[in-house]
Every structure is written in structure tokens, then in C-alpha cells.
Enzyme design. Structure first.
Site, short mmCIF file in Angstrom:
data_model
loop_
_atom_site.label_atom_id
_atom_site.label_comp_id
_atom_site.label_asym_id
_atom_site.label_seq_id
_atom_site.Cartn_x
_atom_site.Cartn_y
_atom_site.Cartn_z
N LYS A 143 0.83 -1.22 0.00
CA LYS A 143 0.00 0.00 0.00
C LYS A 143 0.86 1.26 0.00
O LYS A 143 0.62 2.19 -0.76
CB LYS A 143 -0.88 0.06 1.26
CG LYS A 143 -1.93 -1.02 1.38
CD LYS A 143 -2.83 -0.74 2.56
CE LYS A 143 -2.14 -0.75 3.90
NZ LYS A 143 -1.86 -2.04 4.49
N ARG A 158 -10.52 1.00 8.39
CA ARG A 158 -10.21 -0.42 8.62
C ARG A 158 -11.38 -1.19 9.19
O ARG A 158 -11.26 -2.38 9.41
CB ARG A 158 -9.04 -0.52 9.57
CG ARG A 158 -7.72 -0.79 8.85
CD ARG A 158 -6.65 -0.69 9.87
NE ARG A 158 -5.51 -1.49 9.74
CZ ARG A 158 -4.31 -1.03 9.37
NH1 ARG A 158 -4.17 0.17 8.92
NH2 ARG A 158 -3.27 -1.82 9.43
N ARG A 173 10.49 -7.78 6.10
CA ARG A 173 10.40 -6.33 6.02
C ARG A 173 11.31 -5.67 7.06
O ARG A 173 11.40 -6.11 8.19
CB ARG A 173 8.94 -5.96 6.29
CG ARG A 173 8.62 -4.52 6.19
CD ARG A 173 7.18 -4.32 5.84
NE ARG A 173 6.25 -4.63 6.92
CZ ARG A 173 4.95 -4.37 6.84
NH1 ARG A 173 4.45 -3.84 5.73
NH2 ARG A 173 4.14 -4.66 7.83
N ARG A 203 10.03 -3.83 12.28
CA ARG A 203 8.90 -3.18 12.94
C ARG A 203 8.47 -4.02 14.13
O ARG A 203 8.42 -5.24 14.03
CB ARG A 203 7.74 -3.05 11.95
CG ARG A 203 7.74 -1.75 11.20
CD ARG A 203 6.69 -1.71 10.13
NE ARG A 203 5.34 -2.03 10.58
CZ ARG A 203 4.24 -1.82 9.85
NH1 ARG A 203 4.34 -1.27 8.66
NH2 ARG A 203 3.06 -2.14 10.31
N ARG A 224 -3.26 -9.50 13.08
CA ARG A 224 -3.60 -8.52 12.04
C ARG A 224 -4.32 -9.18 10.86
O ARG A 224 -5.25 -8.61 10.31
CB ARG A 224 -2.34 -7.79 11.57
CG ARG A 224 -1.92 -6.71 12.56
CD ARG A 224 -0.78 -5.89 12.03
NE ARG A 224 0.44 -6.66 11.99
CZ ARG A 224 1.51 -6.33 11.27
NH1 ARG A 224 1.51 -5.27 10.52
NH2 ARG A 224 2.59 -7.07 11.30
P1 AMP Z 1 -0.14 -0.04 9.22
O1 AMP Z 1 1.16 0.66 9.03
O2 AMP Z 1 -1.24 0.50 8.34
O3 AMP Z 1 -0.01 -1.55 9.14
O4 AMP Z 1 -0.63 0.28 10.72
C1 AMP Z 1 0.15 -0.12 11.83
C2 AMP Z 1 -0.72 -0.22 13.06
O5 AMP Z 1 -1.31 1.07 13.35
C3 AMP Z 1 -1.90 -1.17 12.96
O6 AMP Z 1 -1.54 -2.52 13.22
C4 AMP Z 1 -2.82 -0.60 14.03
O7 AMP Z 1 -2.36 -0.93 15.33
C5 AMP Z 1 -2.62 0.89 13.86
N1 AMP Z 1 -3.57 1.45 12.85
C6 AMP Z 1 -3.26 2.02 11.66
N2 AMP Z 1 -4.37 2.41 11.00
C7 AMP Z 1 -5.41 2.09 11.81
C8 AMP Z 1 -6.82 2.22 11.70
N3 AMP Z 1 -7.41 2.77 10.61
N4 AMP Z 1 -7.59 1.76 12.73
C9 AMP Z 1 -7.04 1.21 13.82
N5 AMP Z 1 -5.72 1.04 13.99
C10 AMP Z 1 -4.89 1.47 13.00
#
Ligand code: AMP
Length: 225
Positions: free
Chosen positions: A14, A89, A123, A156, A167
Site C-alpha cells: 500500500k 479499517r 520487512r 517493525r 492482524r
Molecule cells: P499499518 O502501518 O497500516 O499496518 O498500521 C500499523 C498499526 O497502526 C496497525 O496494526 C494498528 O495498530 C494501527 N492502525 C493504523 N491504522 C489504523 C486504523 N485505521 N484503525 C485502527 N488502527 C490502526
């Protein structure tokens, strides 16, 4: 003005695809995960609120997320539009978003879970500038060091087997219904996330009726994941 949402399971690329599109079309790229990570690294109050949830691979509470997204979009620095990555999400977030913004398209990057696992475990992230690396497809020139700033590459905190399982489960349970909401409004283009990043970008543009991607036209995209 163009407003897009990009969705896909973690590791589907993404961030890479959003960056490529944003640079070319002058869109502001808004990544909720990046905003949270920035805050965690700088030990802000928000960072302290979200860190544990993120490390466990769980979703941050909707009120907090909606506040962050609302504030970011209220900056109105997106004269040509935006592409938002990692949001919405779940159903509630989608409804919140659609109440305030009309969108031109939802890009759905489709990747099988087995491939997600392979990519996510490889990653790495630069602790200095935040650049993404992948040890399968795009290793840094010097092991463990960022090509751009020389910073140390780290994993990460949420890229563990346990957090990934959480996730993936959340994604299938909560995020797929979001796609259904958008599909009802006919916004969604689904693109196979397995080819190389340039081909994926080309496919996205074809599907959205955008001008073709010309490699090398812009600054280097993020490293593919
Ligand atoms: P990402 O980089 O998009 O994988 O986001 C990393 C983490 O941030 C996720 O595993 C969640 O803990 C939190 N997070 C990011 N976007 C959201 C969202 N829209 N709703 C809830 N938690 C989020």
C-alpha cells in the site's frame, strides 16, 4: 481534485503504491500507521497511547483514529487531493469517512495470506528516515544500513508471527466488510499485488482511467515490500 483510499492486507505494498501515485499526481499521501509510528518514535502522548496496541498487532480505538484522520485532513494542504492508506479499517471508520468525504476510488491490493507472511517477515524499516526495505526483493547495499541516510535498519515491532496472525484475522473480519460498503458504491478496483511494483502501478492507473505510469519520471518510489 482526486480522493482515493488504498486498502490491502499488511505487506501488500500500500505504502509503495500510494507513494508512486501521490508523487505523480501531487496528492498528499496520508498513512495512519506512519502517523502513529512517528509519534511512537518521538515518545509523544499519542505515541504512548497507541504503542502497546500496535505492538500487539491490534487495531487502535476508533475515536483516536478518527480524531487523527480528521485533524490531518483538516489541514487542507491537499490542493490536488489525497490518497489515504490504512484507513478505514472497519465499518464504523468507513461510515465516519463517507459522512465527510466523497471519494473517487478505492484501490484494493489483493494478496494471499501465504505471500503476506513471507513478505512481512522480510520487512525492515530505517530507524532514521523511515524508508521501507525488503530483504527478499530489495536489500540495502550495505547490510543493516539505510541506503538513503545510513540509519540502522530495524524490524517493525509489530512484524512478528504473533502480531501478524492477529492482524490477518482482524483484516479478514473487519476490513473485508469495508470493501463491501465501498463496493456497493462501485468505488472499488481490485488489483493483484503479486507482480512487481511498476506493473501494479500501471494496473491501478488503467483501472482508474489515469495517465500511464512512466518509470523514472518522478523521485524514487519507496522500496517495494
Ligand atoms: P499499518 O502501518 O497500516 O499496518 O498500521 C500499523 C498499526 O497502526 C496497525 O496494526 C494498528 O495498530 C494501527 N492502525 C493504523 N491504522 C489504523 C486504523 N485505521 N484503525 C485502527 N488502527 C490502526
Amino acid at each position: 481534485m482526486r480522493k482515493y483510499v488504498i486498502m490491502g492486507v499488511q505487506g501488500s505494498g500500500k505504502g509503495t503504491q500510494a507513494t508512486m501515485l501521490a508523487e505523480d499526481l501531487d496528492l498528499v499521501h496520508i498513512s495512519v500507521g506512519d502517523i502513529f509510528r512517528w509519534n511512537v518514535q518521538r515518545h509523544t502522548k499519542l505515541g504512548a497511547q497507541v504503542r502497546r496496541t500496535m505492538v500487539a498487532g491490534e487495531l487502535v480505538g476508533d475515536d483516536l483514529v478518527e480524531g487523527v484522520v480528521g485533524e490531518r485532513l483538516a489541514e487542507h494542504d491537499w490542493n490536488y487531493g489525497f490518497i489515504i492508506d490504512g484507513f478505514p479499517r472497519n465499518r464504523r471508520q468507513a461510515e465516519f469517512f463517507l459522512e465527510s468525504y466523497d471519494i473517487d476510488g478505492v484501490i484494493h491490493l489483493d494478496l494471499p495470506d501465504s505471500e503476506v507472511r513471507r513478505r512481512v517477515m522480510a520487512r525492515r524499516l530505517c530507524s532514521g528516515c523511515g524508508m521501507d526495505y525488503n530483504l527478499i526483493a530489495n536489500s540495502p547495499k550495505i547490510e543493516g544500513k539505510c541506503d538513503v541516510c545510513g540509519g540502522e535498519l530495524i524490524t517493525r515491532e509489530d512484524d512478528t508471527e504473533e502480531a501478524l496472525a492477529v492482524r490477518l484475522r482482524d483484516y479478514h473480519e473487519k476490513t473485508n466488510p469495508v470493501l463491501d460498503i465501498f463496493r456497493r458504491k462501485e468505488y472499488v478496483v481490485t488489483v493483484d499485488a503479486r507482480p512487481d511494483p511498476e506493473n501494479i502501478q500501471q494496473a491501478i492507473r488503467n483501472r482508474l482511467g489515469l495517465p500511464p505510469y512512466i518509470p523514472g519520471q518522478d523521485a524514487e518510489p519507496d522500496q517495494p515490500i
